[in-house]
Design a protein around this motif. Sequence first.
Motif, short mmCIF file in Angstrom:
data_model
loop_
_atom_site.label_atom_id
_atom_site.label_comp_id
_atom_site.label_asym_id
_atom_site.label_seq_id
_atom_site.Cartn_x
_atom_site.Cartn_y
_atom_site.Cartn_z
N SER A 22 0.86 -1.18 0.00
CA SER A 22 0.00 0.00 0.00
C SER A 22 0.90 1.23 0.00
CB SER A 22 -0.93 0.01 1.22
OG SER A 22 -0.18 -0.03 2.42
N VAL A 23 0.64 2.15 -0.91
CA VAL A 23 1.52 3.29 -1.11
C VAL A 23 1.05 4.47 -0.27
CG1 VAL A 23 2.46 4.89 -2.80
CG2 VAL A 23 2.08 2.50 -3.42
N ARG A 24 1.98 5.09 0.42
CA ARG A 24 1.72 6.29 1.21
C ARG A 24 2.51 7.45 0.59
NH1 ARG A 24 0.28 3.72 6.17
NH2 ARG A 24 -0.75 1.78 5.50
N GLU A 25 1.80 8.46 0.13
CA GLU A 25 2.44 9.58 -0.56
C GLU A 25 2.79 10.70 0.41
OE1 GLU A 25 0.56 11.02 -4.03
OE2 GLU A 25 -0.07 9.04 -4.74
N HIS A 26 3.95 11.32 0.17
CA HIS A 26 4.41 12.39 1.05
C HIS A 26 5.05 13.50 0.23
CE1 HIS A 26 3.81 9.67 4.44
NE2 HIS A 26 4.44 8.75 3.73
N ALA A 27 4.86 14.72 0.67
CA ALA A 27 5.51 15.85 0.03
C ALA A 27 6.98 15.90 0.46
CB ALA A 27 4.82 17.16 0.42
N PRO A 28 7.88 16.15 -0.47
CA PRO A 28 9.29 16.28 -0.08
C PRO A 28 9.47 17.36 0.98
CG PRO A 28 9.08 16.15 -2.46
CD PRO A 28 7.69 16.27 -1.92
N GLY A 29 10.28 17.06 1.98
CA GLY A 29 10.54 18.00 3.05
C GLY A 29 9.59 17.92 4.22
N GLU A 30 8.50 17.17 4.07
CA GLU A 30 7.54 17.03 5.17
C GLU A 30 7.82 15.73 5.92
OE1 GLU A 30 3.83 19.48 3.13
OE2 GLU A 30 3.52 17.43 3.89
N THR A 31 7.83 15.80 7.24
CA THR A 31 8.15 14.64 8.07
C THR A 31 6.92 13.77 8.28
OG1 THR A 31 9.93 15.85 9.17
CG2 THR A 31 9.06 13.92 10.31
N PHE A 32 7.12 12.46 8.20
CA PHE A 32 6.04 11.50 8.45
C PHE A 32 6.55 10.40 9.38
CE2 PHE A 32 8.27 10.35 4.55
CZ PHE A 32 8.52 8.99 4.70
N ARG A 33 5.64 9.60 9.89
CA ARG A 33 5.98 8.52 10.80
C ARG A 33 6.04 7.20 10.03
NH1 ARG A 33 7.98 9.23 15.84
NH2 ARG A 33 6.70 7.58 16.78
#
Length: 274
Positions: A127-138
């Motif tokens: 399952s793909v989780r998309e994130h913006a570059p530079g934004e921190t995720f867990r």
Amino acid sequence: MRVTLLGTGDTTGTPTPGCDCDTCLEARARGVERTRFSVHVENERTGESLLLDASPDFRHQFLTQDVSLPDEVVVTHVHFDHLDGLGNAYRLVDDLPVHAANERDPKTGTSVAGTVREKYDYLDPVSVREHAPGETFRAAGFDVTLVPVDHPPLVCYGVVVQDSETGAKLSLTGDTSYDVPTKSRDALRDADLLLADAIVPAALCDHHPMGGRHEDGDGVPRTFGTKHMTREGALDLAAELDADTTRLVHVSHFYPVEEAFDDALAVDGEQYEF
């Protein structure tokens, strides 16, 4: 945080199949490998693990290294030596979140996240989780940030992995030239461990059709062609970023044999705890 270098080589690895160069012969004699790139990060507090890039050598790496199968994955870019190991999710894991950037690539017309989704839509566990570059995720109990680097013609990202409980920090340059943006350099700075792309020594730029780029004050190229740092470039970047420990990775078999096993160059199986 326990970091295991599963794969420290470039797209063909060392030793390279069918190659009898002195470096490949010496690697066989020493019994060492630099398989295609991948890093395992264990969260010793939670028992979870995070995989940074999914090497095509996934099966071999997880059979030969004493690490658990990943709970989550981060993909830095869509070159096969960093992505194609995801196919190993089939019948090995029930659920595998894969984290990737949502920035659209002008070359491919899609993002890294979009490419992963399209390529592995047949794998139910992924399952793909998309994130913006530079934004921190867990991910796997860590704080993770994808930072843009320079690996033309495709978008590519370095990775910062931090444990907010212990303060431990791992930085990965990703595949990149020396032209890492200032904001990304700031994010990668002051790590306990820095893994820096160093595909060849600078002297080999003379043999590249595009030569070298980003020369230092003495004219030594810090980029090989356009896509990767030289050893000298990686060491210069490491000096600026001031990590406690630096290991040079994504190493090719083109290093002359007398330099290919220097202490600065990582080999598969190295582990670091901090």
